[in-house]
Scaffold this motif. Structure first.
Motif, PDB file in Angstrom:
ATOM      1  N   ASN A  14     -53.094  27.728  61.589  1.00  0.00           N
ATOM      2  CA  ASN A  14     -52.345  27.895  60.342  1.00  0.00           C
ATOM      3  C   ASN A  14     -52.623  29.282  59.771  1.00  0.00           C
ATOM      4  OD1 ASN A  14     -54.656  27.856  58.537  1.00  0.00           O
ATOM      5  ND2 ASN A  14     -54.719  25.631  58.741  1.00  0.00           N
ATOM      6  N   ILE A  15     -51.919  29.656  58.727  1.00  0.00           N
ATOM      7  CA  ILE A  15     -51.988  31.032  58.213  1.00  0.00           C
ATOM      8  C   ILE A  15     -53.383  31.382  57.693  1.00  0.00           C
ATOM      9  CG2 ILE A  15     -51.112  30.308  55.953  1.00  0.00           C
ATOM     10  CD1 ILE A  15     -50.620  33.725  57.743  1.00  0.00           C
ATOM     11  N   ALA A  16     -54.071  30.420  57.087  1.00  0.00           N
ATOM     12  CA  ALA A  16     -55.426  30.696  56.592  1.00  0.00           C
ATOM     13  C   ALA A  16     -56.371  30.961  57.753  1.00  0.00           C
ATOM     14  CB  ALA A  16     -55.929  29.525  55.747  1.00  0.00           C
ATOM     15  N   GLU A  17     -56.249  30.166  58.812  1.00  0.00           N
ATOM     16  CA  GLU A  17     -57.099  30.355  59.989  1.00  0.00           C
ATOM     17  C   GLU A  17     -56.793  31.668  60.694  1.00  0.00           C
ATOM     18  OE1 GLU A  17     -57.586  25.567  61.013  1.00  0.00           O
ATOM     19  OE2 GLU A  17     -55.974  26.755  61.928  1.00  0.00           O
ATOM     20  N   LYS A  18     -55.520  32.065  60.702  1.00  0.00           N
ATOM     21  CA  LYS A  18     -55.163  33.358  61.299  1.00  0.00           C
ATOM     22  C   LYS A  18     -55.792  34.509  60.514  1.00  0.00           C
ATOM     23  CE  LYS A  18     -50.791  31.908  63.393  1.00  0.00           C
ATOM     24  NZ  LYS A  18     -49.318  31.949  63.329  1.00  0.00           N
ATOM     25  N   LEU A  19     -55.791  34.397  59.196  1.00  0.00           N
ATOM     26  CA  LEU A  19     -56.422  35.438  58.375  1.00  0.00           C
ATOM     27  C   LEU A  19     -57.927  35.500  58.637  1.00  0.00           C
ATOM     28  CD1 LEU A  19     -54.575  35.076  54.947  1.00  0.00           C
ATOM     29  CD2 LEU A  19     -54.637  37.118  56.393  1.00  0.00           C
ATOM     30  N   ASN A  90     -51.772  21.746  52.596  1.00  0.00           N
ATOM     31  CA  ASN A  90     -51.333  20.357  52.538  1.00  0.00           C
ATOM     32  C   ASN A  90     -50.250  20.175  51.471  1.00  0.00           C
ATOM     33  OD1 ASN A  90     -52.808  19.196  54.572  1.00  0.00           O
ATOM     34  ND2 ASN A  90     -54.533  18.656  53.266  1.00  0.00           N
ATOM     35  N   LEU A  91     -50.122  21.165  50.592  1.00  0.00           N
ATOM     36  CA  LEU A  91     -49.148  21.087  49.504  1.00  0.00           C
ATOM     37  C   LEU A  91     -47.959  22.016  49.700  1.00  0.00           C
ATOM     38  CD1 LEU A  91     -51.667  21.144  46.495  1.00  0.00           C
ATOM     39  CD2 LEU A  91     -50.525  19.136  47.458  1.00  0.00           C
ATOM     40  N   PHE A  92     -48.223  23.209  50.246  1.00  0.00           N
ATOM     41  CA  PHE A  92     -47.180  24.228  50.340  1.00  0.00           C
ATOM     42  C   PHE A  92     -47.142  24.856  51.723  1.00  0.00           C
ATOM     43  CE2 PHE A  92     -48.619  24.181  45.890  1.00  0.00           C
ATOM     44  CZ  PHE A  92     -47.426  23.870  45.260  1.00  0.00           C
ATOM     45  N   ASP A  93     -46.091  25.641  51.963  1.00  0.00           N
ATOM     46  CA  ASP A  93     -45.929  26.260  53.281  1.00  0.00           C
ATOM     47  C   ASP A  93     -46.686  27.585  53.380  1.00  0.00           C
ATOM     48  OD1 ASP A  93     -44.436  28.122  51.875  1.00  0.00           O
ATOM     49  OD2 ASP A  93     -42.503  27.396  52.600  1.00  0.00           O
ATOM     50  N   ALA A  94     -46.627  28.165  54.570  1.00  0.00           N
ATOM     51  CA  ALA A  94     -47.366  29.396  54.843  1.00  0.00           C
ATOM     52  C   ALA A  94     -46.863  30.564  54.008  1.00  0.00           C
ATOM     53  CB  ALA A  94     -47.263  29.740  56.327  1.00  0.00           C
ATOM     54  N   HIS A 254     -35.658  17.546  54.371  1.00  0.00           N
ATOM     55  CA  HIS A 254     -37.114  17.671  54.514  1.00  0.00           C
ATOM     56  C   HIS A 254     -37.716  18.358  53.289  1.00  0.00           C
ATOM     57  CE1 HIS A 254     -40.861  17.958  56.808  1.00  0.00           C
ATOM     58  NE2 HIS A 254     -40.962  19.205  56.397  1.00  0.00           N
ATOM     59  N   GLN A 255     -37.076  19.467  52.855  1.00  0.00           N
ATOM     60  CA  GLN A 255     -37.580  20.220  51.710  1.00  0.00           C
ATOM     61  C   GLN A 255     -37.443  19.417  50.420  1.00  0.00           C
ATOM     62  OE1 GLN A 255     -39.238  23.182  51.882  1.00  0.00           O
ATOM     63  NE2 GLN A 255     -39.705  22.700  49.760  1.00  0.00           N
ATOM     64  N   ARG A 256     -36.344  18.652  50.303  1.00  0.00           N
ATOM     65  CA  ARG A 256     -36.157  17.833  49.097  1.00  0.00           C
ATOM     66  C   ARG A 256     -37.273  16.796  48.976  1.00  0.00           C
ATOM     67  NH1 ARG A 256     -30.551  18.014  50.208  1.00  0.00           N
ATOM     68  NH2 ARG A 256     -30.662  16.016  51.309  1.00  0.00           N
ATOM     69  N   LYS A 257     -37.653  16.217  50.114  1.00  0.00           N
ATOM     70  CA  LYS A 257     -38.739  15.230  50.092  1.00  0.00           C
ATOM     71  C   LYS A 257     -40.048  15.875  49.679  1.00  0.00           C
ATOM     72  CE  LYS A 257     -40.833  11.497  52.779  1.00  0.00           C
ATOM     73  NZ  LYS A 257     -40.803  10.744  54.057  1.00  0.00           N
ATOM     74  N   LYS A 278     -49.070  11.285  51.464  1.00  0.00           N
ATOM     75  CA  LYS A 278     -50.140  12.233  51.789  1.00  0.00           C
ATOM     76  C   LYS A 278     -50.031  12.670  53.252  1.00  0.00           C
ATOM     77  CE  LYS A 278     -53.496  10.500  48.397  1.00  0.00           C
ATOM     78  NZ  LYS A 278     -54.792   9.817  48.196  1.00  0.00           N
ATOM     79  N   ASP A 279     -49.760  11.712  54.137  1.00  0.00           N
ATOM     80  CA  ASP A 279     -49.613  12.041  55.555  1.00  0.00           C
ATOM     81  C   ASP A 279     -48.424  12.971  55.777  1.00  0.00           C
ATOM     82  OD1 ASP A 279     -51.775  10.482  56.159  1.00  0.00           O
ATOM     83  OD2 ASP A 279     -50.603   8.729  56.779  1.00  0.00           O
ATOM     84  N   PHE A 280     -47.346  12.719  55.056  1.00  0.00           N
ATOM     85  CA  PHE A 280     -46.147  13.554  55.193  1.00  0.00           C
ATOM     86  C   PHE A 280     -46.447  14.992  54.765  1.00  0.00           C
ATOM     87  CE2 PHE A 280     -42.349  15.523  53.400  1.00  0.00           C
ATOM     88  CZ  PHE A 280     -41.449  15.381  54.452  1.00  0.00           C
ATOM     89  N   LEU A 281     -47.158  15.151  53.634  1.00  0.00           N
ATOM     90  CA  LEU A 281     -47.516  16.494  53.161  1.00  0.00           C
ATOM     91  C   LEU A 281     -48.420  17.192  54.158  1.00  0.00           C
ATOM     92  CD1 LEU A 281     -48.275  16.526  49.328  1.00  0.00           C
ATOM     93  CD2 LEU A 281     -46.514  17.760  50.583  1.00  0.00           C
ATOM     94  N   PHE A 282     -49.370  16.456  54.708  1.00  0.00           N
ATOM     95  CA  PHE A 282     -50.297  17.049  55.675  1.00  0.00           C
ATOM     96  C   PHE A 282     -49.542  17.557  56.901  1.00  0.00           C
ATOM     97  CE2 PHE A 282     -53.082  16.689  59.369  1.00  0.00           C
ATOM     98  CZ  PHE A 282     -54.125  17.509  58.973  1.00  0.00           C
ATOM     99  N   LYS A 283     -48.617  16.733  57.439  1.00  0.00           N
ATOM    100  CA  LYS A 283     -47.854  17.133  58.607  1.00  0.00           C
ATOM    101  C   LYS A 283     -46.941  18.308  58.285  1.00  0.00           C
ATOM    102  CE  LYS A 283     -47.852  12.550  60.763  1.00  0.00           C
ATOM    103  NZ  LYS A 283     -47.044  11.359  61.126  1.00  0.00           N
ATOM    104  N   ALA A 284     -46.355  18.302  57.084  1.00  0.00           N
ATOM    105  CA  ALA A 284     -45.459  19.414  56.698  1.00  0.00           C
ATOM    106  C   ALA A 284     -46.238  20.712  56.608  1.00  0.00           C
ATOM    107  CB  ALA A 284     -44.805  19.100  55.347  1.00  0.00           C
ATOM    108  N   GLY A 285     -47.494  20.642  56.108  1.00  0.00           N
ATOM    109  CA  GLY A 285     -48.319  21.832  56.015  1.00  0.00           C
ATOM    110  C   GLY A 285     -48.681  22.387  57.382  1.00  0.00           C
ATOM    111  N   LYS A 286     -48.925  21.508  58.364  1.00  0.00           N
ATOM    112  CA  LYS A 286     -49.269  21.951  59.709  1.00  0.00           C
ATOM    113  C   LYS A 286     -48.069  22.543  60.452  1.00  0.00           C
ATOM    114  CE  LYS A 286     -52.725  21.379  61.519  1.00  0.00           C
ATOM    115  NZ  LYS A 286     -53.888  22.268  61.635  1.00  0.00           N
ATOM    116  N   GLU A 287     -46.856  22.072  60.121  1.00  0.00           N
ATOM    117  CA  GLU A 287     -45.665  22.563  60.813  1.00  0.00           C
ATOM    118  C   GLU A 287     -45.297  23.957  60.373  1.00  0.00           C
ATOM    119  OE1 GLU A 287     -42.737  19.672  59.927  1.00  0.00           O
ATOM    120  OE2 GLU A 287     -43.572  18.149  61.275  1.00  0.00           O
ATOM    121  N   ASP A 288     -45.562  24.322  59.103  1.00  0.00           N
ATOM    122  CA  ASP A 288     -45.126  25.627  58.581  1.00  0.00           C
ATOM    123  C   ASP A 288     -46.021  26.723  59.091  1.00  0.00           C
ATOM    124  OD1 ASP A 288     -42.904  24.899  56.939  1.00  0.00           O
ATOM    125  OD2 ASP A 288     -44.333  23.880  55.656  1.00  0.00           O
TER     126      ASP A 288
END
Length: 288
Positions: A14-19, A90-94, A254-257, A278-288
């Motif tokens: 993810n972006i934090a790990e890349k930094l 887990n809350l927002f995208d990259a 997806h974004q509306r959800k 919570k699971d949905f947010l976690f997966k969405a965070g990993k996809e971005d």
């Protein structure tokens, strides 16, 4: 083959790990350059205290954040970036993470510059600014202000996030009068201010980083336009027409959800979410 594996593994982060990887890489290469070749390039990338010097290397308002003074400096910054990044993503995208982090770096660096030129006698202990602390603090305070009542585990106790944020801000404020790294402390507070304002405005429906996103997109387009080949234009048009039949709709749904869940968090707190949400947010965070 090894190079391909490294690229693949890096792309999966993810972006934090890349930094974190980039910061550690710069730290290691910088140390090797000094040890083996007696060469230091940090002067070209650190943020100088003098405005005239800064105008000669304006890129340093960003690049200073990739250099650190020692192992302890980079270790604690990267450790904090890792944990705050997990919560944030887990809350927002990259893209929003990049906005908060680098706007924190820029605001922290600007506070450092202004402080040195307004109070030169007070801040004569520093010559330049390095370190990711302003960006890391911006991310920390952002999540503390966005979901202040969310509890996190600190050693043996559960503590609300706003307590954590208040603790770090107070530490910087308390240490300023004692003269230890005053410029750095003020840069931390600049990052904290950016993170707080960003989160509170976002809760009101205003993304203050949208202009920064457009600026980054325009820079990216300059590089893409220089490398674009004519045959790709036809392929792009076909893909675009395809996307209108379903892909764009799926992304919008997806974004509306995600927006509905974030709105629920802002009103009732993170703990009000169901396990599925919570699971949905976690997966969405990993996809971005």
């Amino acid at each position: 083959m090894a190079n391909g594996n490294l690229q693949y593994n890096f792309a999966r982060l993810n972006i934090a790990e890349k930094l974190i990887v980039l910061n550690v890489l710069v730290f290691v290469l910088g140390g090797l350059g000094i040890a083996l070749l007696d060469i230091s390039v940090v002067e070209w990338f650190q943020l100088p205290k003098d405005f005239l010097e800064f105008f000669g290397q304006p890129w340093s308002i960003i690049t200073y954040s990739f250099f650190h003074a020692g192992f302890g400096h980079i270790f604690w910054n990267m450790l904090m970036l890792y944990f705050t990044g997990r919560i944030f993503l887990n809350l927002f995208d990259a893209q929003r993470f990049i906005n908060v982090y680098f706007l924190g770096v820029i605001v922290g660096g600007t506070v450092f510059l202004l402080s040195y030129n307004i109070f030169p006698t007070l801040l004569n202990t520093n010559t330049a600014l390095i370190g990711a602390s302003a960006g890391v603090t911006a991310v920390l305070i952002f999540i503390c202000a966005y979901i202040p009542n969310q509890e996190v585990r600190v050693i043996f106790f559960n503590v609300k996030l706003w307590y954590v944020g208040a603790f770090f801000v107070l530490v910087d404020l308390i240490q300023i009068p004692y003269g230890g790294n005053i410029g750095g402390r003020l840069a931390h507070l600049g990052g904290a201010l950016l993170g707080y304002i960003y989160a509170r405005q976002l809760l009101k429906g205003t993304d203050i980083g949208s202009g920064f996103t457009k600026f980054r997109d325009s820079i990216a387009m300059l590089f893409k336009s220089g490398n674009k080949k004519a045959p790709l234009k036809t392929v792009y048009k076909k893909n675009a027409s395809k996307s209108k039949t379903g892909v764009d709709y799926d992304k919008e749904a997806h974004q509306r959800k995600i927006d509905m869940i974030l709105d629920k968090i802002s009103k009732s707190g993170y703990e009000s979410l169901s396990k599925a949400e919570k699971d949905f947010l976690f997966k969405a965070g990993k996809e971005d």
